[in-house]
Scaffold this active site. Sequence first.
Site, short mmCIF file in Angstrom:
data_model
loop_
_atom_site.label_atom_id
_atom_site.label_comp_id
_atom_site.label_asym_id
_atom_site.label_seq_id
_atom_site.Cartn_x
_atom_site.Cartn_y
_atom_site.Cartn_z
N ARG A 78 0.85 -1.18 0.00
CA ARG A 78 0.00 0.00 0.00
C ARG A 78 0.89 1.24 0.00
O ARG A 78 1.65 1.46 0.94
CB ARG A 78 -0.91 -0.01 1.23
CG ARG A 78 -1.72 1.26 1.35
CD ARG A 78 -2.66 1.26 2.56
NE ARG A 78 -3.30 2.56 2.61
CZ ARG A 78 -3.24 3.40 3.63
NH1 ARG A 78 -2.61 3.07 4.75
NH2 ARG A 78 -3.83 4.57 3.57
N HIS A 123 -3.01 10.91 0.71
CA HIS A 123 -2.43 10.71 2.04
C HIS A 123 -1.86 12.07 2.48
O HIS A 123 -0.66 12.21 2.71
CB HIS A 123 -1.38 9.60 2.02
CG HIS A 123 -1.14 8.95 3.35
ND1 HIS A 123 -1.28 7.60 3.57
CD2 HIS A 123 -0.76 9.46 4.54
CE1 HIS A 123 -0.98 7.32 4.82
NE2 HIS A 123 -0.66 8.44 5.44
N GLU A 169 -7.56 8.48 6.23
CA GLU A 169 -7.83 9.09 7.54
C GLU A 169 -8.41 10.49 7.47
O GLU A 169 -7.76 11.48 7.80
CB GLU A 169 -6.55 9.09 8.39
CG GLU A 169 -5.96 7.71 8.59
CD GLU A 169 -4.80 7.69 9.59
OE1 GLU A 169 -4.30 8.78 9.94
OE2 GLU A 169 -4.42 6.59 10.01
N ASN A 298 -7.25 1.94 9.90
CA ASN A 298 -5.93 2.14 10.49
C ASN A 298 -6.11 2.16 12.00
O ASN A 298 -6.93 2.95 12.51
CB ASN A 298 -5.32 3.47 10.04
CG ASN A 298 -4.95 3.46 8.56
OD1 ASN A 298 -5.02 2.43 7.91
ND2 ASN A 298 -4.56 4.60 8.04
N TYR A 300 -4.12 1.97 15.91
CA TYR A 300 -2.85 2.01 16.63
C TYR A 300 -2.94 1.80 18.13
O TYR A 300 -2.03 1.24 18.73
CB TYR A 300 -2.12 3.34 16.36
CG TYR A 300 -1.52 3.38 14.97
CD1 TYR A 300 -0.26 2.83 14.73
CD2 TYR A 300 -2.22 3.89 13.89
CE1 TYR A 300 0.30 2.82 13.45
CE2 TYR A 300 -1.67 3.89 12.61
CZ TYR A 300 -0.42 3.35 12.40
OH TYR A 300 0.12 3.33 11.14
N GLU A 371 -3.38 -0.16 8.16
CA GLU A 371 -2.19 0.24 8.94
C GLU A 371 -2.34 -0.28 10.36
O GLU A 371 -3.40 -0.16 10.97
CB GLU A 371 -2.04 1.77 9.05
CG GLU A 371 -1.58 2.47 7.82
CD GLU A 371 -1.44 3.98 8.02
OE1 GLU A 371 -1.16 4.43 9.16
OE2 GLU A 371 -1.61 4.71 7.04
#
Length: 478
Positions: A78, A123, A169, A298, A300, A371
């Site tokens: 990606r 992005h 995002e 994504n 985290y 991600e």
Amino acid sequence: MTLFSRFPKDFVWGTATSSYQIEGAVEEGGRGPSIWDTFCAVPGNISNGDTGEVACDHYHHVEEDIRLMAEMGVKAYRFSIAWSRILPDGTCDSINQDGVAFYNKVIDSCLKHGIQPWATLYHWDLPQHLHETEDGWLGDSIVDRFADYAAVCFSSFGDRVKNWITINEAWVVSILGYGQGVFAPGHTSNVEPYTVGHNLLVAHAKAVDIYRKRFQQQQKGQIGITNNCDWREPLSDRLEDRAAAQRSLEFFVGWFADPIYLGDYPESMKQRVGDRLPKITDQQRALIKGSSDFFGLNHYTTMLASESNGDIAEQAVYGNGGLSEDQGLDLSIDQDWSLTDMQWAVVPWGCRKLLEWISQRYDNPDIYITENGCAYDTELIDGDVNDQNRIEFYASYLDECANAIDNGVNLKGYFAWSFMDNFEWASGYEKRFGLHHVDFETGVRTPKDSAKWFRALLTNQEQRLGLKTEDTSVHLSK
Ligand code: GAL
């Protein structure tokens, strides 16, 4: 049972990067400036005054980087396309053939190594010209500008790119770029994020509409959006804290996913944000609803959410929650959780709970984790980077992904962030997320132990490394 064998045979294993974070060569090959070039030039915006001017110099290392990826065993990559490399001033007035040639090289090199290219269209590196002359994501023209740019990409690369991500995002673009002002273009406001979020959604939907009408049938690809979200665990069993956690998720991912899957913004946002939240018109709803072939996620970290005690100072400490005052909640972390270099807590079960929450709320969509990863600064010693902490991170998060699949979640793929250390936005080069170490002086790449671990995992040779699921995850599970 090995970790690898807990995933379906057709599971997509990949790694991810983005244009501004790795390419460098900002003035080469006809690239126009983006808002990140401008933002980095302002003293104080980025740690140590770092910029993406050279970054990993991926522009000149494409073949080497993709070969290293192949050696790691991944079957998908990606990356993102820099809008201003294709259209230097953001408009279709001139298409930069050198830019097209550069991404052709990236794509062809992937295919040569049996790696499927996954291209993200946006992005965060908005062409500076659109920001200056048309008010960027706040302006009325941005939706059509983005859709035109997307169409150029579909027609240039769609014969080989079968997986498209429109926007990376939208939450970060809106909140960090236009709310808290810590990312480009550096605005602070409690109105702009909601306007920008709305424009991002409509722009995404319009690009998807064009893909579906003009390209999809012939090119046989899929297209979706990637949103980011942490998990929010209620601080206590109190009804108010459970409602706070739910509200926090609605303000985070519901903001963008509810319109796409359910047709409107979450009720909690409409009530609390009031007139600052644009209304989705019937015409926009027709475009937005159903506009993602898959759910890109994504993820985290995890935080604890509780009903606000009204202490604004405390909210500011944990500023990763968006515009906290609109949400009426407090965020904190459990002191027992270990932290990465970003000070983000390592909470693998939060990943599983988030996947389950998404599946339940949006009727079990196909999900790709586009991600997941961690920053740890582990030294390069004698050609080796012994990043055991990163290996444990990946093993424990993947273990919870497998648990989510066992529990019925349609998780179809996983991309590790990131292939190599790179320009980590406002943190500059201080925070290292890579599976490959990059010496930013010399440009030398070195596979870290985590890259070797991935190779062993993906070639189903875990036993050889003595890496069984049970070894790594138990102490982190809840
Ligand atoms: C994401 C972003 C990436 C990367 C990562 C780690 O929000 O899409 O570009 O920086 O976070 O912070």
